[in-house]
Design a protein around this motif. Structure first.
Motif, mmCIF file in Angstrom:
data_model
loop_
_atom_site.group_PDB
_atom_site.id
_atom_site.type_symbol
_atom_site.label_atom_id
_atom_site.label_comp_id
_atom_site.label_asym_id
_atom_site.label_seq_id
_atom_site.Cartn_x
_atom_site.Cartn_y
_atom_site.Cartn_z
ATOM 1 N N PRO A 397 0.827 -1.121 0.134
ATOM 2 C CA PRO A 397 0.086 -0.070 -0.132
ATOM 3 C C PRO A 397 1.021 1.114 -0.059
ATOM 4 N N GLN A 398 0.451 2.386 -0.670
ATOM 5 C CA GLN A 398 1.105 3.493 -0.889
ATOM 6 C C GLN A 398 1.508 4.212 0.567
ATOM 7 N N GLU A 399 0.579 4.117 1.269
ATOM 8 C CA GLU A 399 0.975 4.801 2.717
ATOM 9 C C GLU A 399 2.102 4.124 3.378
ATOM 10 N N PHE A 400 2.123 2.622 3.094
ATOM 11 C CA PHE A 400 3.070 2.007 3.862
ATOM 12 C C PHE A 400 4.649 2.256 3.520
ATOM 13 N N VAL A 401 4.878 2.850 2.501
ATOM 14 C CA VAL A 401 6.205 3.043 2.076
ATOM 15 C C VAL A 401 6.993 3.977 2.860
ATOM 16 N N PHE A 402 6.634 5.104 3.257
ATOM 17 C CA PHE A 402 7.389 6.054 4.149
ATOM 18 C C PHE A 402 7.364 5.677 5.471
ATOM 19 N N MET A 403 6.292 5.056 5.866
ATOM 20 C CA MET A 403 6.154 4.596 7.326
ATOM 21 C C MET A 403 7.400 3.532 7.518
ATOM 22 N N ASP A 404 7.602 2.543 6.644
ATOM 23 C CA ASP A 404 8.484 1.504 6.773
ATOM 24 C C ASP A 404 9.853 2.113 6.617
ATOM 25 N N ARG A 405 10.206 2.901 5.733
ATOM 26 C CA ARG A 405 11.531 3.519 5.451
ATOM 27 C C ARG A 405 11.783 4.379 6.716
ATOM 28 N N ALA A 406 11.093 5.059 7.329
ATOM 29 C CA ALA A 406 11.450 5.883 8.505
ATOM 30 C C ALA A 406 11.442 4.903 9.635
ATOM 31 N N ALA A 407 10.795 4.164 9.845
ATOM 32 C CA ALA A 407 11.278 3.231 11.040
ATOM 33 C C ALA A 407 12.542 2.515 10.934
ATOM 34 N N ILE A 408 12.893 2.129 9.820
ATOM 35 C CA ILE A 408 14.301 1.497 9.466
ATOM 36 C C ILE A 408 15.392 2.658 9.730
ATOM 37 N N GLY A 409 15.136 3.923 9.277
ATOM 38 C CA GLY A 409 16.065 4.956 9.316
ATOM 39 C C GLY A 409 16.344 5.287 10.734
ATOM 40 N N LEU A 410 15.124 5.324 11.493
ATOM 41 C CA LEU A 410 15.315 5.571 12.976
ATOM 42 C C LEU A 410 16.127 4.380 13.837
ATOM 43 N N GLY A 411 15.717 3.235 13.284
ATOM 44 C CA GLY A 411 16.592 2.154 13.908
ATOM 45 C C GLY A 411 17.954 2.197 13.640
ATOM 46 N N GLY A 412 18.511 2.634 12.621
ATOM 47 C CA GLY A 412 19.900 2.887 12.186
ATOM 48 C C GLY A 412 20.281 3.891 12.936
ATOM 49 N N VAL A 413 19.558 5.009 13.428
ATOM 50 C CA VAL A 413 20.111 6.179 14.453
ATOM 51 C C VAL A 413 20.556 5.516 15.713
ATOM 52 N N PHE A 414 19.520 4.666 16.217
ATOM 53 C CA PHE A 414 19.680 4.152 17.367
ATOM 54 C C PHE A 414 21.029 3.041 17.590
ATOM 55 N N LEU A 415 21.206 2.496 16.374
ATOM 56 C CA LEU A 415 22.625 1.653 16.096
ATOM 57 C C LEU A 415 23.803 2.550 16.182
#
Length: 459
Positions: A397-415
């Motif tokens: 779904p279209q809305e899922f794209v940036f939600m998913d991407r941002a969650a991965i990016g945020l996890g990268g910051v924590f790492l």
């Protein structure tokens, strides 16, 4: 000035040249794909990805932004392509001073320099579609002037056509994921980034949303020095986030906790996310030589969600927490996934358990053990991709794209920060007493106040 010496007039021919190069390269790969399918041969994705990355590596501007963006969306492209694209750096060559003067004159008029006490000739930073100059107002305020490169609207449209070619190739190579909705979402968000007036409204909205947080700073827009292609803001002094990697665990945890708040509070309470979790979009401000909080710097890529999507995020979490499969499936359907066979649900759950994993255990922990920030999510994405390949194409779904991407990016910051936090506790604080109707009411209020009322529940 003769046209041959005018860099501005030569930009169009240069752009035609760069598209010819990428188009030829993609055409070559497309021919290989077609041949491989016809004769039943295996494709060398790694080699093709390297060839494409070589062509893309010479490009600047919006296509580079799209390439970097794609590298952060699991399954948007084969893993070999993602690895190559992740290496690319988006950096358009800076506009020279004569060029900057012409652009500023076009935005603020012939007397534009008199409106500043000082205006830096050299760019202080590069933005995705322009560059930032440091300036000083007559009252002494230090300003950041974000000036868009010329012809960006036509460049964006041309680059988005290249994106469609890239996705079309992927569908031929490995149709596990139907990328059409992903392409639609990326195109919509990149076009929005051209409108600096809209970005100014996003900033006003975030000032409202984060007004009670002392740890998160949002710039203030100077309206009379801003236009649709020039955004002038107060300068937020800070240091890059990565400069604090060797600080004490207490300092690193404070920054990670602040980042969690900066991202999850707007989403869980207002249905809004900062969709570009690039390290360059945050700096750290200090007090007494100690990291005190986060500056949020870029608001071009903001995603506004309908409250039903936010409810789906919360419901999926609760379904996973309770191991309630019916609740999990209902959440996927609320997000817009359709035709969910049992096997597809099991594959989606691999990804969901990865994203939500740190939020499901009530203990202090790292976001992931033994994983680098660059590799975060890639192994799980590959597992999902491989499993979906056996089940036929699944439309994301279209809305899922940036939600998913941002969650991965945020996890990268924590790492990067090597943070150790109770993510379960942090998340449950954000969704305590969650009601979709309340999110809708809050969103209506902040969008209306920022002049974005017609964007409510935008798709």
């Amino acid at each position: 000035m003769p046209p041959s010496k005018d860099r501005e007039s030569n930009r169009f021919s240069a752009r035609v040249g760069r598209y010819a190069k990428v188009g030829t390269n993609m055409g070559g790969i497309a021919a290989k794909v077609a041949g491989a399918r016809l004769f039943g041969m295996e494709l060398d994705n790694a080699k093709n990805a390297a060839e494409l990355a070589e062509a893309l590596g010479g490009l600047k501007g919006p296509l580079m932004k799209v390439a970097q963006l794609l590298s952060t969306i699991p399954d948007a492209l084969p893993p070999e392509y993602t690895t190559e694209l992740a290496k690319l750096q988006a950096s358009a060559p800076p506009m020279g001073w004569a060029f900057v003067k012409r652009r500023m004159r076009a935005e603020l008029g012939a007397d534009w320099q008199s409106r500043f006490a000082e205006f830096g000739r050299e760019p202080a930073a590069a933005a995705s579609l322009g560059q930032v100059h440091r300036a000083t107002a007559h009252d002494g305020r230090v300003l950041a002037c974000k000036l868009q490169y010329p012809d960006m609207a036509s460049a964006v449209e041309a680059d988005l056509k290249q994106l469609q070619m890239l996705f079309s190739l992927h569908r031929r190579m490995s149709p596990a994921i139907d990328t059409r909705e992903i392409a639609k979402e990326i195109s919509a968000r990149v076009r929005e980034e051209l409108d600096y007036g809209r970005e100014a409204a996003h900033i006003a909205m975030y000032q409202d949303i984060l007004s009670e947080s002392e740890d998160i700073r949002v710039p203030k827009v100077v309206d009379d020095l801003s236009t649709g292609r020039l955004l002038t803001m107060g300068w937020l002094t800070g240091k890059p986030l990565l400069e604090f990697k060797e600080h004490s665990l207490e300092d690193r945890n404070h920054l990670a906790r602040t980042m969690f708040q900066a991202w999850w509070h707007p989403f869980s309470h207002f249905g809004v996310i900062h969709g570009d979790p690039h390290l360059g979009n945050y700096t750290v401000f200090e007090q007494d030589s100690t990291p005190a909080g986060i500056n949020l710097l870029d608001y071009g890529c903001i995603r506004i969600f309908p409250e039903a999507f936010v409810e789906g995020v919360v419901e999926l979490y609760r379904g996973l927490l309770e191991e309630n499969n019916d609740r999990v499936v209902a959440a996927y359907e609320r997000w817009g996934f359709t035709n969910l066979k049992k096997e597809v649900i099991e594959v989606l759950n691999i990804w969901a358990r990865f994203i939500y994993g740190p939020l499901l255990t009530d203990r202090v922990r790292s976001i992931a053990d033994g994983v680098s920030a660059a590799e975060y999510g890639r192994k799980e994405a590959f597992r999902v991709h491989s499993a979906l390949k056996e089940l036929g194409p699944v439309t994301v779904p279209q809305e899922f794209v940036f939600m998913d991407r941002a969650a991965i990016g945020l996890g990268g910051v924590f790492l990067h920060l090597r943070a150790e936090l109770n993510f379960f506790e942090l998340f449950n604080e954000q969704i305590d007493g969650f009601e979709a109707a309340t999110v809708r009411a809050r969103q209506d209020r902040v969008l209306g106040a920022a002049g974005l009322a017609n964007e409510t529940h935008a798709a």
